[in-house]
Design an enzyme around this catalytic site. Structure first.
Site, PDB file in Angstrom:
ATOM      1  N   LEU A 149      -7.737  -6.590  12.720  1.00  0.00           N
ATOM      2  CA  LEU A 149      -7.278  -5.256  12.301  1.00  0.00           C
ATOM      3  C   LEU A 149      -5.764  -5.347  12.178  1.00  0.00           C
ATOM      4  O   LEU A 149      -5.119  -5.982  13.011  1.00  0.00           O
ATOM      5  CB  LEU A 149      -7.599  -4.199  13.367  1.00  0.00           C
ATOM      6  CG  LEU A 149      -8.959  -3.508  13.406  1.00  0.00           C
ATOM      7  CD1 LEU A 149      -8.950  -2.455  14.505  1.00  0.00           C
ATOM      8  CD2 LEU A 149      -9.345  -2.882  12.083  1.00  0.00           C
ATOM      9  N   ASP A 150      -5.192  -4.699  11.158  1.00  0.00           N
ATOM     10  CA  ASP A 150      -3.731  -4.667  11.050  1.00  0.00           C
ATOM     11  C   ASP A 150      -3.143  -4.054  12.317  1.00  0.00           C
ATOM     12  O   ASP A 150      -3.778  -3.212  12.960  1.00  0.00           O
ATOM     13  CB  ASP A 150      -3.287  -3.814   9.852  1.00  0.00           C
ATOM     14  CG  ASP A 150      -3.676  -4.431   8.518  1.00  0.00           C
ATOM     15  OD1 ASP A 150      -3.951  -5.640   8.490  1.00  0.00           O
ATOM     16  OD2 ASP A 150      -3.708  -3.697   7.520  1.00  0.00           O
ATOM     17  N   ARG A 151      -1.923  -4.438  12.623  1.00  0.00           N
ATOM     18  CA  ARG A 151      -1.279  -3.958  13.856  1.00  0.00           C
ATOM     19  C   ARG A 151      -1.257  -2.431  13.934  1.00  0.00           C
ATOM     20  O   ARG A 151      -1.484  -1.850  14.989  1.00  0.00           O
ATOM     21  CB  ARG A 151       0.151  -4.514  13.942  1.00  0.00           C
ATOM     22  CG  ARG A 151       0.873  -4.077  15.212  1.00  0.00           C
ATOM     23  CD  ARG A 151       2.216  -4.725  15.368  1.00  0.00           C
ATOM     24  NE  ARG A 151       3.128  -4.346  14.301  1.00  0.00           N
ATOM     25  CZ  ARG A 151       4.416  -4.697  14.283  1.00  0.00           C
ATOM     26  NH1 ARG A 151       4.914  -5.441  15.244  1.00  0.00           N
ATOM     27  NH2 ARG A 151       5.191  -4.320  13.291  1.00  0.00           N
ATOM     28  N   THR A 153      -3.206  -0.280  12.348  1.00  0.00           N
ATOM     29  CA  THR A 153      -4.533   0.341  12.233  1.00  0.00           C
ATOM     30  C   THR A 153      -5.160   0.394  13.618  1.00  0.00           C
ATOM     31  O   THR A 153      -5.081  -0.565  14.374  1.00  0.00           O
ATOM     32  CB  THR A 153      -5.435  -0.486  11.286  1.00  0.00           C
ATOM     33  OG1 THR A 153      -4.779  -0.616  10.025  1.00  0.00           O
ATOM     34  CG2 THR A 153      -6.789   0.165  11.091  1.00  0.00           C
ATOM     35  N   ARG A 251      -5.746  -0.075   2.317  1.00  0.00           N
ATOM     36  CA  ARG A 251      -4.404   0.455   2.071  1.00  0.00           C
ATOM     37  C   ARG A 251      -3.996   0.289   0.602  1.00  0.00           C
ATOM     38  O   ARG A 251      -3.409   1.192   0.001  1.00  0.00           O
ATOM     39  CB  ARG A 251      -3.403  -0.245   3.002  1.00  0.00           C
ATOM     40  CG  ARG A 251      -3.674   0.045   4.469  1.00  0.00           C
ATOM     41  CD  ARG A 251      -2.949  -0.919   5.402  1.00  0.00           C
ATOM     42  NE  ARG A 251      -1.502  -0.768   5.319  1.00  0.00           N
ATOM     43  CZ  ARG A 251      -0.648  -1.557   5.971  1.00  0.00           C
ATOM     44  NH1 ARG A 251      -1.114  -2.543   6.735  1.00  0.00           N
ATOM     45  NH2 ARG A 251       0.647  -1.374   5.859  1.00  0.00           N
TER      46      ARG A 251
END
Length: 326
Positions: A149-151, A153, A251
């Site tokens: 997961l992106d930081r 998110t 995104r």
């Protein structure tokens, strides 16, 4: 060599470790990160580069995949006390991770990851979720991320506690039998007919090392399904279900559709972000709220939901109030 005052010895002497069936298949760098708890990633890569770590008496690269019965030579490792400071003292959020566990058994752990914590250390970050979990679970022989997961998110993150569980879940991801759903707050009125975005994504790395993704014919095929959850005056809460799993996919696909996500520092809209900041939003409004998959051991279908954090709930409440008062 004498130990300096501010140094801590993580590994006192050379160790020769034999790889078990359960440990086989993982990269040597990930294996060392788990074995040498508290050692910074940069130091792991340094001892690999210098050839201090050997497998079956030979030098190996960080991406080498371990085989059963491999013999790994692990050298003595010293780190400064500052570097070895417990993760929980570095960031208060990490000590709260224990409370964010949604499900755990002998095979896997499901976490509601807070926004602002990377899944892995590196890129100037001294720790990430996986390093924190290894500190919280010092006796766990195996802890590996199933996906990323992106930081910024938040939401559901799967962590395997067994090699067999990791293999099963990776296979399910490859076969696209894992259902992942996200909630995103986007700019403007999402059009009802826009139910699927298919746009190929190309990943670029800037000279600064920052990753940026754009829609390009040269990119990889990418698909996200969307549905409207709730409409507000100048924003829409959408459910996004990625069919493929590309970097920054949701995104970039929302931006491509003309509706960037609130407080997206890479792909967002300045004016919309200012409106959201005035309401009290301080983070990217993207949350992995639901996942459905087959339990790697029992075969039972598991559906797990992760609640929105208080800030997100508050923002949605404020948007509802704005809408009803106009």
């Amino acid at each position: 060599m004498n130990q300096k005052k501010d140094e801590k010895v993580i590994n006192q002497a050379v160790k020769m470790l034999t790889i078990s069936e359960d440990e086989a298949g993982q990269r040597i760098d990930n294996y060392l990160l788990a074995k040498l708890k508290g050692v910074p990633k940069s130091l792991i890569y340094r001892i690999l580069r210098k050839g201090e770590v050997r497998v079956n008496k030979g030098r190996i690269k960080p991406e080498y995949k371990l085989q059963a019965n491999d013999i790994v030579r692990v050298p003595p490792v010293r780190v400064s006390e500052k570097e070895h400071a417990p993760i929980s003292t570095k960031l208060n959020k990490v000590s709260q991770l224990e409370k964010q566990i949604l499900f755990e058994d002998e095979c896997l752990l499901v976490l509601n990851k807070p926004s602002g914590i990377a899944v892995h250390g590196g890129s100037g970050l001294s720790f990430g979720v996986i390093e924190a979990l290894r500190t919280l679970r010092p006796d766990a022989r195996f802890l590996e991320l199933v996906h990323r997961l992106d930081r910024d998110t938040s939401g559901i993150l799967l962590v395997a506690k067994k090699r067999s569980a990791l293999r099963s879940l990776h296979e399910q991801l490859r076969e696209k039998t894992v259902q992942k759903d996200y909630l995103a707050l986007v700019r403007g009125q999402w059009q009802s007919h826009c139910k699927v975005v298919k746009a190929p994504l190309l990943k670029n790395e800037l000279s600064s090392g920052e990753r940026i993704v754009r829609v390009s014919e040269q990119g990889k095929p990418s698909e996200t399904r969307f549905s409207i959850e709730e409409r507000y005056e100048y924003a829409t809460l959408v459910k996004a279900s990625p069919v493929t799993g590309r970097t920054h996919q949701i995104r970039v696909h929302t931006q491509y559709a003309g509706h960037p996500i609130a407080l997206d520092d890479k792909y967002g809209d300045k004016h919309f972000d200012e409106q959201m900041t005035q309401l009290g939003l301080t983070r990217l409004f993207l949350h992995a709220f639901s996942i459905r998959f087959e339990h790697p051991k029992t075969g039972e279908t598991l559906r797990i939901n992760a609640p929105l954090d208080p800030e997100m709930k508050k923002i949605l409440g404020a948007l509802r109030e704005q809408k009803s008062s106009n």
